[in-house]
Design a protein around this motif. Structure first.
Motif, mmCIF file in Angstrom:
data_model
loop_
_atom_site.group_PDB
_atom_site.id
_atom_site.type_symbol
_atom_site.label_atom_id
_atom_site.label_comp_id
_atom_site.label_asym_id
_atom_site.label_seq_id
_atom_site.Cartn_x
_atom_site.Cartn_y
_atom_site.Cartn_z
ATOM 1 N N THR A 373 32.217 32.489 43.124
ATOM 2 C CA THR A 373 31.905 31.654 42.747
ATOM 3 C C THR A 373 30.128 30.998 42.898
ATOM 4 O O THR A 373 29.839 30.502 42.112
ATOM 5 N N SER A 374 30.665 31.737 44.298
ATOM 6 C CA SER A 374 29.201 30.830 44.720
ATOM 7 C C SER A 374 27.440 32.070 44.249
ATOM 8 O O SER A 374 26.754 31.405 43.870
ATOM 9 N N PHE A 375 28.430 32.925 43.910
ATOM 10 C CA PHE A 375 26.882 33.729 43.899
ATOM 11 C C PHE A 375 26.634 33.840 42.389
ATOM 12 O O PHE A 375 25.465 34.521 41.659
ATOM 13 N N VAL A 376 27.847 33.569 41.734
ATOM 14 C CA VAL A 376 27.884 33.786 40.200
ATOM 15 C C VAL A 376 26.460 32.102 39.909
ATOM 16 O O VAL A 376 25.628 31.995 38.795
ATOM 17 N N THR A 377 26.803 31.056 40.484
ATOM 18 C CA THR A 377 25.650 29.819 40.212
ATOM 19 C C THR A 377 25.165 30.658 40.579
ATOM 20 O O THR A 377 23.838 29.698 39.858
ATOM 21 N N GLN A 378 24.543 31.033 41.995
ATOM 22 C CA GLN A 378 23.344 31.690 41.984
ATOM 23 C C GLN A 378 22.452 32.046 41.200
ATOM 24 O O GLN A 378 21.594 32.197 41.155
ATOM 25 N N LEU A 379 23.584 33.168 40.477
ATOM 26 C CA LEU A 379 22.966 33.827 39.467
ATOM 27 C C LEU A 379 22.881 33.242 37.914
ATOM 28 O O LEU A 379 22.100 33.365 37.191
ATOM 29 N N ASN A 380 22.628 31.507 37.776
ATOM 30 C CA ASN A 380 22.940 30.775 36.937
ATOM 31 C C ASN A 380 23.304 31.470 35.519
ATOM 32 O O ASN A 380 23.804 31.309 34.541
ATOM 33 N N GLY A 381 25.024 31.866 36.083
ATOM 34 C CA GLY A 381 26.059 32.528 35.176
ATOM 35 C C GLY A 381 27.245 32.091 34.768
ATOM 36 O O GLY A 381 27.330 31.212 35.497
ATOM 37 N N THR A 382 28.016 32.380 34.392
ATOM 38 C CA THR A 382 29.137 31.535 33.990
ATOM 39 C C THR A 382 30.920 32.607 34.366
ATOM 40 O O THR A 382 30.316 33.722 34.414
ATOM 41 N N ILE A 383 31.670 32.071 35.048
ATOM 42 C CA ILE A 383 33.149 33.022 35.021
ATOM 43 C C ILE A 383 34.168 32.525 34.443
ATOM 44 O O ILE A 383 34.457 31.084 34.604
ATOM 45 N N GLU A 384 34.636 33.613 33.635
ATOM 46 C CA GLU A 384 36.055 32.446 33.413
ATOM 47 C C GLU A 384 37.423 33.668 33.340
ATOM 48 O O GLU A 384 37.128 35.235 33.415
ATOM 49 N N ILE A 385 38.256 33.120 32.831
ATOM 50 C CA ILE A 385 40.069 33.781 33.626
ATOM 51 C C ILE A 385 39.945 34.129 32.203
ATOM 52 O O ILE A 385 40.325 32.273 31.891
ATOM 53 N N ARG A 386 40.415 35.060 32.216
ATOM 54 C CA ARG A 386 41.778 35.688 30.465
ATOM 55 C C ARG A 386 43.043 35.930 30.890
ATOM 56 O O ARG A 386 43.061 37.178 31.915
ATOM 57 N N HIS A 387 43.837 35.612 30.689
ATOM 58 C CA HIS A 387 45.387 36.167 30.937
ATOM 59 C C HIS A 387 45.777 37.403 29.452
ATOM 60 O O HIS A 387 45.282 36.768 28.783
ATOM 61 N N HIS A 388 46.325 38.090 30.613
ATOM 62 C CA HIS A 388 46.739 39.457 30.019
ATOM 63 C C HIS A 388 48.396 39.360 29.922
ATOM 64 O O HIS A 388 49.152 39.237 30.426
ATOM 65 N N ASN A 389 48.939 40.597 29.102
ATOM 66 C CA ASN A 389 50.005 40.770 29.504
ATOM 67 C C ASN A 389 50.440 42.329 29.219
ATOM 68 O O ASN A 389 50.080 43.406 28.278
ATOM 69 N N PRO A 390 50.112 43.048 29.927
ATOM 70 C CA PRO A 390 49.881 42.408 31.677
ATOM 71 C C PRO A 390 48.500 41.983 32.463
ATOM 72 O O PRO A 390 47.455 42.986 31.667
ATOM 73 N N GLY A 391 48.652 41.487 33.324
ATOM 74 C CA GLY A 391 47.062 41.492 34.591
ATOM 75 C C GLY A 391 46.495 39.851 33.501
ATOM 76 O O GLY A 391 46.636 39.163 32.866
ATOM 77 N N THR A 392 45.149 39.955 34.718
ATOM 78 C CA THR A 392 44.286 39.388 34.414
ATOM 79 C C THR A 392 43.028 40.010 34.558
ATOM 80 O O THR A 392 42.624 40.682 35.173
ATOM 81 N N GLU A 393 42.053 39.164 33.536
ATOM 82 C CA GLU A 393 40.968 39.687 33.697
ATOM 83 C C GLU A 393 39.766 38.322 33.713
ATOM 84 O O GLU A 393 39.538 37.488 33.729
ATOM 85 N N PHE A 394 38.965 38.853 34.806
ATOM 86 C CA PHE A 394 38.064 38.111 35.063
ATOM 87 C C PHE A 394 36.495 38.481 34.344
ATOM 88 O O PHE A 394 35.394 39.480 34.936
ATOM 89 N N VAL A 395 35.747 37.616 33.314
ATOM 90 C CA VAL A 395 34.395 37.801 32.645
ATOM 91 C C VAL A 395 33.391 36.654 33.158
ATOM 92 O O VAL A 395 32.883 35.434 33.125
ATOM 93 N N VAL A 396 32.543 37.536 33.703
ATOM 94 C CA VAL A 396 31.149 36.959 34.538
ATOM 95 C C VAL A 396 30.067 37.492 33.095
ATOM 96 O O VAL A 396 29.310 38.591 33.074
ATOM 97 N N ILE A 397 29.544 36.228 32.834
ATOM 98 C CA ILE A 397 28.519 36.460 31.726
ATOM 99 C C ILE A 397 26.618 36.028 32.547
ATOM 100 O O ILE A 397 26.574 34.846 33.393
ATOM 101 N N LEU A 398 25.622 36.687 32.329
ATOM 102 C CA LEU A 398 25.130 36.553 33.518
ATOM 103 C C LEU A 398 24.135 36.645 32.409
ATOM 104 O O LEU A 398 24.231 37.094 31.475
#
Length: 407
Positions: A373-398
Motif C-alpha cells: 500500500t505504501s508503494f502504490v500510494t508513492q506511485l500515485n496508483g490504486t489497488i483493489e481486491i477482486r474475489h473469484h471462485n476460487p481465489g483472490t486477485e489484487f489489481v494495481v493501476i498505475l
C-alpha cells in the motif's frame, strides 16, 4: 571484556554469573519486530529517501526496536574533534542539530569511534572506562549502547541508543543496533557517491554502470547471507521473516542487474524486469507455480520500476504464504498490461482460500501489505481486491507517467 581486547569484539559490562537471556514470548516478539524494522530501513535506504529524513527515521525506529526512550545519530566533526547530534529522538529542544559531545576516549560514543568496537554500558553511574557526558546525565540516562557508523572510507560517526530504565541491553540488542548501523552506513556511502557522481554524470556514464554492477553484487551477497541465516536460525517464524527479506533484496538486485546490462542507465522495461523477478520467485517458492504474462516496451524510471516490482514481490509472497495454507500449493498468475494510453495494470491472482474475514486494505496489519500500500500510494496508483471462485486477485493501476515527474 577488557577495552583493549583484540579482534573488534564488543566492549560489554560484566554480568553476574549465571545470568542468562530471558527467552520469553515478549522477547521473541521483540526480535521479530527488530527484523521487520531492519527490512523497513533497508527498503527505505534502497529507495533513496532524503538523507536527513533517513537519519531521523533510523533514530526513531532504532529506539522503538530496542524499547528505549532515546536514540541519536552522531556525526564526527574532525576539525573540532567532537560528535554533533545530527538526528535523534527523545531529546529536549535544542539538542538535535546543535549539541555535541567530545570524541575522545572519555565518552561512550568517543570510545566506540576511537576503538571501532561496539560498547554496552548498562550502569553508566558505575563506569570506570569513561565519563558520562553531561547531555546523558541531564536526561537521567542510566544505560547506553554505541556502534560506529562507517562512511565512505572513514567513520561517519556513531549510532547510540540510551535509556533511563533499569533494564539491560544484551548481545541480541547489540546485533540489531549493528545491523541498523550497517544499513545506514550503506546509505551514507551511497549519499557521498551520489553527490560526487551528479556533477560528472554526462562525462562518466560508465562509472554509474559500474556502481550498479557493484551494488547488484553486494545485494546478492546480502541475499545469500539472509538465506543462510534463515536456514540456521532454528525458529520457523524468524526463518520466514528472513526469507521474505531475502526476496525483497533479490528483487532490488535484479533491477541493478538489468540497468547494468541495458543501454539506458536510469530507465528499464518494466515487463521484462518483473518477468525476471517472478522467475526468481518461482525458483524459491517451491509450493507455488508462478505464471507471468507481461507486456514489453513500457519503460519506467529505475526508482518507479523497483517500487512496482516490490509490489509484485509482496503480493506473490502473500499468496504463497496465505492463499494455499494447509494445501500442497497452487498457481499464482501475474499479468502486466497497458490500460489505455496513460496507465498500466498489474494483476496478481491465486486460486486459494481467499482473504480472511475482516481484511482491510486501508489498514493492513502485515509488513508485506504495508509495503504494497505504501508503494502504490508513492506511485500515485490504486489497488483493489477482486474475489473469484476460487481465489483472490489484487489489481494495481498505475500511471505510466507520474504527475510528480518521477520518470
Amino acid at each position: 571484556m577488557c577495552p583493549d581486547n583484540e579482534g573488534g569484539a564488543p566492549v560489554v559490562e560484566a554480568s553476574p554469573a549465571g545470568d542468562a537471556p530471558d527467552l520469553t514470548l515478549r522477547a521473541l516478539h521483540q526480535r521479530i519486530r527488530q527484523q521487520e524494522i531492519l527490512a523497513e530501513l533497508g527498503v527505505t535506504a534502497l529507495q533513496g529517501a532524503d538523507f536527513d529524513k533517513l537519519l531521523a527515521e533510523t533514530a526513531r525506529l532504532t529506539a522503538e526496536a530496542l524499547r528505549a526512550e532515546f536514540c541519536k545519530v552522531l556525526e564526527y566533526i574532525p576539525s573540532e574533534n567532537r560528535l554533533l547530534v545530527r538526528a535523534g529522538v527523545g531529546w529536549d529542544e535544542g539538542i538535535v542539530g546543535k549539541a555535541s559531545i567530545g570524541a575522545d576516549l572519555a565518552s561512550p560514543a568517543g570510545f566506540a569511534l576511537r576503538t571501532g568496537k561496539p560498547v554496552i554500558s548498562n550502569h553508566l553511574e558505575n563506569e570506570e572506562r569513561f565519563r558520562t557526558p553531561e547531555m546523558l546525565a541531564q536526561h537521567g540516562i542510566h544505560r547506553a549502547m554505541n556502534v560506529i557508523l562507517q562512511g565512505d572510507g572513514r567513520p561517519f560517526g556513531v549510532l547510540e541508543v540510551d535509556s533511563r530504565s533499569e533494564d539491560e541491553f544484551v548481545e541480541q540488542d547489540l546485533a540489531f543496533l549493528q545491523g541498523a548501523a550497517n544499513i545506514l552506513g550503506m546509505a551514507i556511502e551511497r549519499e557521498h557517491h551520489a553527490r560526487n557522481l551528479e556533477a560528472a554524470l554526462e562525462r562518466h556514464q560508465v562509472l554509474l554502470k559500474e556502481m550498479g554492477h557493484r551494488v547488484k553484487n553486494s545485494l546478492m551477497i546480502v541475499t545469500s547471507m539472509l538465506q543462510l541465516q534463515a536456514r540456521d536460525i532454528g525458529d520457523p517464524t524468524l526463518t520466514l521473516h528472513l526469507e521474505e527479506a531475502a526476496q525483497r533484496v533479490s528483487a532490488v538486485a535484479r533491477a541493478h542487474d538489468q540497468l547494468f546490462q541495458g543501454a539506458n542507465i536510469d530507465r528499464m522495461d518494466l515487463g521484462k524486469y518483473v518477468e525476471g523477478v517472478c522467475k526468481d520467485l518461482d525458483a524459491s517458492v517451491a509450493h507455488c507455480i508462478i505464471h507471468t504474462e507481461a507486456q514489453h516496451g513500457m519503460e519506467f524510471s529505475a526508482d518507479r520500476a523497483i517500487s512496482a516490482a516490490l509490489v509484485v514481490n509482496e503480493l506473490i509472497a502473500n499468496a504463497a504464504k496465505h492463499a494455499y495454507r494447509g494445501k500442497q500449493g497452487g498457481r499464482v498468475q501475474v499479468r502486466i498490461a497497458g490500460v489505455g494510453e496513460d496507465k498500466l495494470s498489474i494483476s496478481v491472482r491465486d486460486e486459494g482460500t481467499g482473504v480472511p474475514q475482516g481484511f482491510d486494505l486501508a489498514q493492513p496489519k502485515g509488513l508485506g501489505m504495508r509495503i504494497v500500500t505504501s508503494f502504490v500510494t508513492q506511485l500515485n496508483g490504486t489497488i483493489e481486491i477482486r474475489h473469484h471462485n476460487p481465489g483472490t486477485e489484487f489489481v494495481v493501476i498505475l500511471p505510466r507517467e507520474s504527475p510528480r515527474k518521477f520518470c
